[in-house]
Design an enzyme around this catalytic site. Structure first.
Site, PDB file in Angstrom:
ATOM      1  N   PRO A   1      -3.618 -11.635  10.268  1.00 26.56           N
ATOM      2  CA  PRO A   1      -3.965 -11.404  11.681  1.00 26.56           C
ATOM      3  C   PRO A   1      -4.076  -9.911  11.921  1.00 26.56           C
ATOM      4  O   PRO A   1      -3.354  -9.116  11.310  1.00 26.56           O
ATOM      5  CB  PRO A   1      -2.765 -11.985  12.441  1.00 26.56           C
TER       6      PRO A   1
ATOM      7  N   LYS B   1       8.748 -17.776  -9.599  1.00 28.60           N
ATOM      8  CA  LYS B   1       8.095 -16.683 -10.309  1.00 28.60           C
ATOM      9  C   LYS B   1       6.967 -17.231 -11.195  1.00 28.60           C
ATOM     10  O   LYS B   1       7.183 -18.198 -11.942  1.00 28.60           O
ATOM     11  CB  LYS B   1       9.129 -15.938 -11.167  1.00 28.60           C
TER      12      LYS B   1
ATOM     13  N   LYS C   1     -14.483   1.320  14.965  1.00 27.81           N
ATOM     14  CA  LYS C   1     -13.235   0.550  14.905  1.00 27.81           C
ATOM     15  C   LYS C   1     -12.598   0.454  16.291  1.00 27.81           C
ATOM     16  O   LYS C   1     -12.085  -0.586  16.688  1.00 27.81           O
ATOM     17  CB  LYS C   1     -12.277   1.240  13.917  1.00 27.81           C
TER      18      LYS C   1
ATOM     19  N   ASN D   1       0.853  -1.194   0.000  1.00 27.12           N
ATOM     20  CA  ASN D   1       0.000   0.000   0.000  1.00 27.12           C
ATOM     21  C   ASN D   1       0.886   1.239   0.000  1.00 27.12           C
ATOM     22  O   ASN D   1       2.107   1.133   0.033  1.00 27.12           O
ATOM     23  CB  ASN D   1      -0.965  -0.028   1.199  1.00 27.12           C
TER      24      ASN D   1
ATOM     25  N   LYS E   1     -11.927  -3.145  17.842  1.00 24.87           N
ATOM     26  CA  LYS E   1     -10.545  -3.608  18.049  1.00 24.87           C
ATOM     27  C   LYS E   1     -10.153  -3.641  19.517  1.00 24.87           C
ATOM     28  O   LYS E   1      -9.133  -4.214  19.876  1.00 24.87           O
ATOM     29  CB  LYS E   1      -9.579  -2.722  17.264  1.00 24.87           C
TER      30      LYS E   1
END
Ligand code: CTP
Length: 400
Positions: free
Chosen positions: A303, A286, A337, A208, A341
């Site tokens: 996880p 690959k 959240k 990201n 969490k």
């Protein structure tokens, strides 16, 4: 915090020298005494009169001032202080100390001292990034010199980037931390940072846009308040700060393992942009193009490191802080959240592309705690980090 401490403050020649005046005022407000040394170039930016008026002390300027030598030799001057602070530390002053040169009073004092040295660099961004300055920083850090800043932002010369001197309150806190009086002295804080890379095959991965800037700034801010910092980082583009324990990982699974191995800690801040999914079974070789067409990747959930630590019944950190990267309904999603969490605080930010926050220099966050949501103004990432570190110090020192 600094009552009775004696600081030898060397003011180098840079436009940021004006901030040294504010630093003197802050230090004296805390009860510290400041013995100022003004370099020849420094005196081009601030006058000896204003420095001595604020410090309430004589300003030392010249190595060959015989009266001073008779009253207090430079050796003594360099050792009578508890700490030597250089603010602003110019590229030239840093280069002189890195090379062991002592052509003037400031560099002679730096060479002669047996006390810790804290430098607040300030220079043009190109000068800061020049390989010679990078080398000098590495040399000085290896010699035990500590650094505060520089910050990133618009500069007096019209350019933008790292090179602005840290703000006086941040330097004051770093002075306290260096003297063992920081609000987080004796505390151990773990920070996760950066992206994770989830392999598809040996050469490809899913990642990201996280640069690791906010996590690195946070680790530095916690260090500057005196904390022992363990910095667990994925492959970020922003380098980790000096003076912290760096643990490098690639994948979410490795990050979880690294975090668990370093518990218990007093507080843990999860700033990493962990990949939510990985490829269930990454190819050992690959993947080749072929007649079967593009491969279909079967994903598995990673996880949740934050949730795992926040839900620990045994050895849970005293304070668990998560981040929430959202692109809409920021506060609502982040509040949900936090509950899901099980963490104590969530630092929510809007990472929509048009905000320029992910990978950018600034952040606009809302801090969500058990007491509610608090929206902070858009600030440079180091300033967000500093505010958060101060809040964390407050929370850890509050009676539970
Ligand atoms: N986090 C984590 N491990 C994961 C995913 C996220 O530790 N596998 C942490 C991040 O470091 C951050 C917080 O959880 O502190 C929230 O991350 P974010 O990406 O905003 O949330 P997600 O868990 O991905 O939730 P959603 O998909 O609903 O946005």
């Amino acid at each position: 915090m600094l009552a009775g401490r004696r600081i030898l403050l060397i003011i180098g020649g840079g436009i940021a020298a004006y901030k040294a005046l504010e630093l003197i005022r802050l230090l004296r407000t805390e009860g510290a005494s400041v013995v100022p040394v003004l370099t020849r170039a420094g005196a081009e930016f601030v006058t000896p009169l204003s420095v001595s008026a604020l410090a309430g002390e004589k300003v030392f300027q010249d190595l060959f001032d015989l009266t001073d030598e008779a009253e207090m030799g430079h050796i003594q001057l360099s050792r009578a202080a508890d700490l030597v602070v250089v603010a602003p530390a110019t590229a030239n002053l840093m280069a002189r100390l890195a090379a062991g040169l002592a052509p003037d009073l400031a560099s002679t004092l730096l060479l002669a001292t047996d006390k810790p040295v804290l430098m607040a660099p300030a220079m043009n961004v190109r000068m800061w990034e020049h390989p010679a300055t990078r080398r000098n920083c590495t040399t000085l850090a290896a010699d035990g010199v500590r650094f505060i800043g520089p910050d990133s932002g618009p500069m007096a010369c019209g350019e933008f980037g790292p090179g602005r001197m840290a703000e006086p309150p941040a330097i004051r806190d770093a002075i306290a931390a260096t003297l063992g009086d920081g609000p987080l002295t004796g505390r151990h804080v773990l920070v996760t940072s950066g992206p994770t890379h989830e392999p598809i095959d040996p050469v490809r991965y899913i990642a990201n846009r996280s640069s690791g800037a906010q996590g690195a700034a946070l680790a530095a801010a916690l260090r500057d308040l005196g904390a022992r910092v363990t910095f667990v980082t994925g492959p970020a583009t922003v380098p980790p700060p000096s003076g912290v324990e760096v643990v490098r990982v690639e994948t979410a699974a490795e990050m979880l393992e690294a975090v668990q191995a370093r518990l218990p800690v007093d507080a843990a801040v999860f700033a990493a942009a962990v990949a939510d999914w990985r490829v269930r079974s990454a190819a050992g070789q690959k993947i080749k193009k072929g007649s079967a067409g593009p491969p279909v990747l079967e994903m598995a959930e990673n996880p949740d490191i934050l949730a795992t630590v926040a839900h620990m019944t045994d050895g849970r950190p005293g304070l668990v802080v998560g981040f929430a990267a959202e692109t809409e309904h920021v506060v609502d999603h982040a509040t949900a959240k936090r509950a899901r969490k099980g963490c104590d605080w969530i630092v929510a930010n809007d990472v929509s592309a048009d905000t320029g926050i992910m990978g950018g220099a600034e952040n606009a966050v809302t801090l969500i705690t058990g007491e509610g949501a608090e929206t902070w103004p858009r600030l440079p990432k180091p300033e967000v980090a500093r505010r958060l570190a101060l809040r964390l110090a407050e929370a850890l020192s509050a009676p539970r």
